[in-house]
Design an enzyme around this catalytic site. Structure first.
Site, PDB file in Angstrom:
ATOM      1  N   SER A  76       0.811  -1.208   0.000  1.00 38.37           N
ATOM      2  CA  SER A  76       0.000   0.000   0.000  1.00 38.37           C
ATOM      3  C   SER A  76       0.852   1.268   0.000  1.00 38.37           C
ATOM      4  O   SER A  76       1.599   1.518  -0.936  1.00 38.37           O
ATOM      5  CB  SER A  76      -0.953  -0.044   1.193  1.00 38.37           C
ATOM      6  OG  SER A  76      -1.930   0.955   1.108  1.00 38.37           O
ATOM      7  N   ASP A 217      -2.376   6.298  -3.515  1.00 37.86           N
ATOM      8  CA  ASP A 217      -1.247   5.642  -2.852  1.00 37.86           C
ATOM      9  C   ASP A 217      -0.738   4.502  -3.732  1.00 37.86           C
ATOM     10  O   ASP A 217      -1.171   4.349  -4.875  1.00 37.86           O
ATOM     11  CB  ASP A 217      -1.625   5.161  -1.449  1.00 37.86           C
ATOM     12  CG  ASP A 217      -2.614   4.001  -1.473  1.00 37.86           C
ATOM     13  OD1 ASP A 217      -3.303   3.821  -2.493  1.00 37.86           O
ATOM     14  OD2 ASP A 217      -2.691   3.262  -0.469  1.00 37.86           O
ATOM     15  N   ASP A 219      -1.099   1.325  -4.037  1.00 39.71           N
ATOM     16  CA  ASP A 219      -1.998   0.355  -4.683  1.00 39.71           C
ATOM     17  C   ASP A 219      -3.333   0.984  -5.064  1.00 39.71           C
ATOM     18  O   ASP A 219      -4.257   0.281  -5.460  1.00 39.71           O
ATOM     19  CB  ASP A 219      -2.214  -0.877  -3.801  1.00 39.71           C
ATOM     20  CG  ASP A 219      -2.967  -0.568  -2.512  1.00 39.71           C
ATOM     21  OD1 ASP A 219      -2.935   0.594  -2.073  1.00 39.71           O
ATOM     22  OD2 ASP A 219      -3.566  -1.497  -1.937  1.00 39.71           O
ATOM     23  N   ASP A 221      -5.881   2.259  -3.601  1.00 39.07           N
ATOM     24  CA  ASP A 221      -7.158   2.009  -2.941  1.00 39.07           C
ATOM     25  C   ASP A 221      -7.551   3.173  -2.030  1.00 39.07           C
ATOM     26  O   ASP A 221      -8.559   3.110  -1.344  1.00 39.07           O
ATOM     27  CB  ASP A 221      -7.143   0.692  -2.158  1.00 39.07           C
ATOM     28  CG  ASP A 221      -6.177   0.687  -0.981  1.00 39.07           C
ATOM     29  OD1 ASP A 221      -5.348   1.614  -0.873  1.00 39.07           O
ATOM     30  OD2 ASP A 221      -6.236  -0.262  -0.169  1.00 39.07           O
TER      31      ASP A 221
END
Length: 412
Positions: A76, A217, A219, A221
């Protein structure tokens, strides 16, 4: 071992079992991806590799392909040295604590039983059109009849998983796109860019006289926004904006919005004024999602920028959340600085305290100090102290109408 254990856990029935594996752009993904692939193949599962894609794309593809399992290799917002593995069930939802514990127990046991006979080994293939599927799904979330034409948007992809798909979606919807953080080299993910470091994005928004900036960010999400003046807009304001917009259109379900214990009390007041409630959960978008399903809500999120909108997906999606905000901008024809400031936040301060060894929260002296400050704040505010789930850090947060009281509480 994880591939073998998860493959065994989800190997149910006589059909050909399938797992979708995606990743972000950090260098260690090239080690974890083939290791997981080997484990799943040995457990008799066919593997579909989709390469770097946002976490919500993996959840979407897991459902679309009717796979038994989805895997996202990502840490992440963490630096490139870290990595992690997120698992999604066939419904596209993150696994529960109980399911994760069961898989971990299998990893600790004898995995020979998980291995299939040679004739039943799985096969691996690469899905070339996976990015296009997610791009189309994201575009479908934007209201028909609206366009992003005449908007100049800076999008910071953190050198991460959305470095191709996010600029493409915005451009195809008509925006003039200024891409940032779209040159991953395996080592630069989240390094001075993205939702945890929006300072550079704010500078570029001002330099380019853009209408808005979007920071994702690693990833993709989660997100934070930057208005045309370079001011940062956090997840609480984004949640309030979407909630108000959907409520006015009678699209908000359940009469409540779900957020975590970290969300500002100003958000709670904003929703209450509109006849809506705020349901709080523990920190983590998985817990937000679980509470949403229990309460029949279609909107939830975190102050950090995770936004779950079950009308469009099963997990946090920074890009689709940004599109909901952009829809409000286009319809209202007002600048982001006006649209995205929905409420006055109460003074709130968060400090991260790094530690080594056992968690200091277990010490009696620390517990007594916490109790003292809780009593001192009373009904004037609140204090929240918790351990990070990803690093040896204690997060200390205080919130109250009196900023001096907040600072005194945190610093003590």
């Amino acid at each position: 071992r994880l591939g073998q254990a998860a493959g065994r856990f989800f190997n149910r029935g006589t059909h050909r079992h399938r797992v979708v594996i995606g990743k972000d752009t950090r260098i260690s993904g090239y080690m974890l991806e083939p290791a997981l692939t080997a484990g799943f193949i040995g457990a008799g599962m066919d593997v579909v590799l989709v390469g770097p894609l946002p976490t919500p794309a993996i959840a979407l593809l897991t459902r679309s392909l009717r796979a038994d399992l989805g895997v996202m290799i990502s840490a992440s917002h963490n630096p490139y040295e870290d990595n992690g593995i997120k698992l999604f069930g066939p419904d596209g939802l993150k696994l529960s604590d109980a399911q994760e514990a069961a898989i971990e127990a299998l990893m600790d046991g004898d995995l020979v039983a998980a291995l299939v006979a040679p004739a039943r080994l799985g096969r691996a293939s690469r899905m070339e059109d996976a990015p296009g599927r997610y791009i189309e799904a994201a575009k479908q979330s934007f209201p028909r009849g609206l366009t992003l034409e005449k908007l100049r948007i800076v999008v910071d992809c953190a050198h991460g998983a959305a470095y191709k798909v996010a600029p493409t979606v915005l451009w195809e919807l008509g925006a003039e796109v200024v891409p940032v953080g779209v040159a991953p080299d395996g080592f630069n993910i989240n390094n001075g860019v993205g939702s945890t470091a929006p300072g550079r994005l704010a500078e570029i928004v001002r330099e380019r006289r853009a209408d808005i900036g979007i920071a994702l960010d690693g990833d993709a999400d989660r997100l934070v926004l930057v208005d045309e003046a370079g001011s940062i807009i956090d997840g609480d304001q984004i949640l309030a904006l979407i909630a108000g917009f959907w409520h006015a259109q009678e699209r908000l379900r359940g009469g409540n919005v779900v957020a975590t214990v970290m969300s500002n009390m100003g958000l709670e007041r904003y929703l209450r004024e509109r006849g809506l409630g705020l349901l709080r959960t523990n920190v983590g978008d998985r817990y937000v999602g679980e509470r949403m399903r229990e309460a029949g809500c279609n909107l939830g999120g975190e102050q950090s920028g995770h936004m779950i909108m079950t009308d469009f997906g099963t997990t946090g999606d920074g890009l689709i959340a940004a599109l909901q905000v952009l829809a409000v901008l286009v319809e209202g024809r007002r600048p982001a600085s006006e649209v995205c400031r929905c409420f006055r936040p109460l003074p709130q301060r968060l400090v991260n305290v790094r530690f080594s060894g056992a968690s200091p929260l277990k010490h009696a002296e620390v517990q007594r100090e916490i109790a003292t400050h809780e009593e001192k704040l009373g009904e004037r505010g609140r204090i929240l102290i918790r351990a990070s789930g990803t690093e040896p850090v204690i997060r200390v947060m205080a919130e109250a109408e009196d900023e001096a009281l907040v600072n005194d509480t945190v610093e003590t």
